[in-house]
Design a protein around this motif. Structure first.
Motif, mmCIF file in Angstrom:
data_model
loop_
_atom_site.group_PDB
_atom_site.id
_atom_site.type_symbol
_atom_site.label_atom_id
_atom_site.label_comp_id
_atom_site.label_asym_id
_atom_site.label_seq_id
_atom_site.Cartn_x
_atom_site.Cartn_y
_atom_site.Cartn_z
ATOM 1 N N GLN A 141 -3.494 0.163 -3.492
ATOM 2 C CA GLN A 141 -3.199 -0.772 -2.749
ATOM 3 C C GLN A 141 -3.313 -1.948 -3.214
ATOM 4 O OE1 GLN A 141 -6.330 -2.263 0.285
ATOM 5 N NE2 GLN A 141 -5.131 -1.772 1.827
ATOM 6 N N ARG A 200 -4.153 6.488 -4.549
ATOM 7 C CA ARG A 200 -2.948 5.656 -3.603
ATOM 8 C C ARG A 200 -3.465 4.222 -3.940
ATOM 9 N NH1 ARG A 200 -3.180 4.906 1.259
ATOM 10 N NH2 ARG A 200 -4.839 5.892 1.763
ATOM 11 N N ALA A 242 -8.726 -0.709 1.387
ATOM 12 C CA ALA A 242 -8.747 0.706 1.337
ATOM 13 C C ALA A 242 -9.416 1.346 0.224
ATOM 14 C CB ALA A 242 -7.116 1.205 1.422
ATOM 15 N N ALA A 269 -7.694 6.247 -1.821
ATOM 16 C CA ALA A 269 -7.168 5.106 -2.019
ATOM 17 C C ALA A 269 -7.902 4.031 -3.278
ATOM 18 C CB ALA A 269 -6.845 4.259 -0.895
ATOM 19 N N GLU A 294 0.649 -1.152 0.051
ATOM 20 C CA GLU A 294 0.091 -0.138 -0.011
ATOM 21 C C GLU A 294 0.769 1.100 0.018
ATOM 22 O OE1 GLU A 294 -3.859 2.038 2.554
ATOM 23 O OE2 GLU A 294 -2.646 0.178 3.087
ATOM 24 N N PRO A 332 1.834 4.788 1.020
ATOM 25 C CA PRO A 332 1.592 5.560 2.035
ATOM 26 C C PRO A 332 0.723 6.945 1.776
ATOM 27 C CG PRO A 332 3.807 5.967 1.696
ATOM 28 C CD PRO A 332 3.097 4.853 0.626
ATOM 29 N N GLY A 333 0.066 7.670 2.786
ATOM 30 C CA GLY A 333 -0.431 8.913 2.243
ATOM 31 C C GLY A 333 -1.992 9.024 2.769
ATOM 32 N N THR A 334 -2.612 10.161 2.695
ATOM 33 C CA THR A 334 -3.853 10.440 3.130
ATOM 34 C C THR A 334 -5.127 10.466 1.914
ATOM 35 O OG1 THR A 334 -3.445 12.775 3.342
ATOM 36 C CG2 THR A 334 -3.006 11.185 5.157
ATOM 37 N N GLY A 335 -4.688 10.511 0.791
ATOM 38 C CA GLY A 335 -5.604 10.731 -0.378
ATOM 39 C C GLY A 335 -6.256 9.393 -0.615
#
Length: 442
Positions: free
Chosen positions: A157, A155, A182, A93, A86, A88-91
């Protein structure tokens, strides 16, 4: 270079460096992940950790607890190791799902099923179409995107999961129930054609163990109970159910020109006996049942067990074991479907009017994702074609389809691709324009 220019360069690079994806696929095919028994999942996870090492996708292993999948008389063995990779980040997925197991090699292979063989653009090997080839295509797309600095809308995954081909507790079920999926989901266990997925049947495998009493083959006394002969009327009872089962028609949509989808029942495995001089004391057969969403699993199972028990001769004993179960997948179309369709058009070159929505009597472990309440929308793609012989001898995909799927995946993930079909992007302005409910009215 603009984002659009980078994406164009990426599409060209997918073709130019396809040899690397083919080499990756060769290494995947060489790892034996047949189910049953599914004993090669650890080795495959190790290989994928190596292949993903140069991507910004940290990996972790998630093992399905033994108590969820082990059946004392069942054929499965070995750890059920799922690999999650996966970004990384917060946007937003996007999860890309793949099952890593294959069916067993069918009779009739002229080539070594564990050695990738290329002939005239065809790539032969166990799992090439279903579905290790799709894994190779996704890894290739992500490598190319990274190399060219392509900005992604999602993002990624990667979910590399166990036991889709018949296990009792598929890895994706465990991940869904543990809340490990995600964003939204793309499932690559499907067709390379212009298809909109309309859902599918469920399936289960019921293992029947018939026990008799071993003796000399010449012994005709009441003490000798031939388990194979005892099983014959029971298997015939399963066959006798076929007309009633086949009469159960589903309302799921079908491909143009195809008959309505009907429930199915078959005996798919039968084994027993040791030698010609001994009355066999054990015989095992497997009943495979594909059931429509309109049917009830418990009722379908009970029907089979009742028919077999009623046909069991005196002296023989029975054991029933559920060793595999996939629940039906309800209509999985959703807000991301138009974007996936557009990406498949771009990758494979299909025209919009070619796309048709239809379901299948084949089963998928995606039903467990819906059942867990994680997601209802699941879009389907892949490398399977009618002539690719998935699940049969000489299974294959092609270089052209491998490149096309990589292009479709890259387009779908790319930030500059069809922004008007990005639900998250379209929702952002609406959210920004909505009044703040915490602000008092003037």
């Amino acid at each position: 270079m603009t984002g659009t220019d980078r994406r164009g360069a990426a599409m060209a690079l997918i073709e130019a460096e396809l040899d690397r994806a083919v080499a990756d696929l060769a290494r995947m095919v060489a790892v034996d992940t047949r189910f049953p028994p599914g004993a090669g999942y650890g080795a495959f996870a190790t290989l994928m950790e190596e292949l993903l090492a140069d991507l910004p996708l940290p990996t972790r292993r998630e093992t399905v607890p033994d108590a969820l999948w082990q059946v004392a008389r069942g054929p499965a063995r070995g750890e059920r190791i799922n690999l999650i990779a996966e970004a990384p980040g917060t946007g937003p997925a996007c999860s890309l799902y793949f099952h890593v197991d294959t069916v067993c090699a069918a009779g009739g292979w002229q080539r070594d099923p564990f050695v990738l063989t290329e002939e005239d653009g065809r790539l032969y090997g166990l799992g090439t179409a279903d579905m290790k080839g799709a894994i190779a295509a996704a890894v290739h797309a992500l490598r190319v995107a990274q190399r060219l600095g392509l900005t992604l809308a999602y993002r990624p995954q990667l979910l590399l999961c166990t036991d889709e081909e018949g296990g009792l507790y598929p890895g994706i079920r465990h991940l869904a129930e543990q809340g490990m999926i995600a964003g939204h989901l793309l499932n690559f266990n499907g067709s390379a054609g212009p298809r909109i997925w309309g859902g599918c049947f469920g399936s289960f495998n019921l293992q029947v163990t018939v026990r008799g009493f071993a003796a000399h083959a010449a012994d005709r006394s009441k003490h000798a109970i031939n388990a194979i002969e005892a099983a014959l009327p029971m298997m015939q009872a399963v066959q006798a159910l076929r007309p009633a089962v086949a009469a159960r028609i589903s309302a799921l949509p079908v491909a143009p020109g195809q008959p309505p989808l009907a429930a199915q029942i078959a005996i798919t495995v039968a084994e027993g006996g040791t030698c010609g001089g001994q009355v066999p004391d054990r015989f095992v057969f497997l009943v495979s049942r594909r059931y429509a969403p309109e049917e009830d699993f418990a009722t379908a199972r009970t029907e089979i067990e009742t028919a077999i028990r009623d046909a069991c001769p005196a002296g023989a004993t029975l054991d029933f074991d559920l060793i595999g179960h996939l629940t039906p997948t309800a209509d999985p179309e959703g807000s991301h479907t138009p974007r996936w369709i557009r990406a498949v058009q771009e990758g494979f070159g299909y025209a919009p009017e070619e796309f048709v929505k239809y379901a299948a009597a084949s089963a998928s472990d995606s039903g467990y994702v819906q059942q867990a309440g994680v997601l209802q929308e699941i879009n389907l793609g892949g490398l399977i074609r009618p002539g690719s012989n998935a699940h049969g001898a000489e299974e294959h995909t092609t270089r052209a389809d491998l490149a096309a799927l990589a292009k479709a995946i890259l387009c779908y993930l790319a930030a500059d691709f069809a922004p008007e079909l990005n639900p998250e992007l379209m929702a952002a302005p609406a959210a920004a324009a909505a009044p703040d409910p915490t602000t008092p009215n003037n």
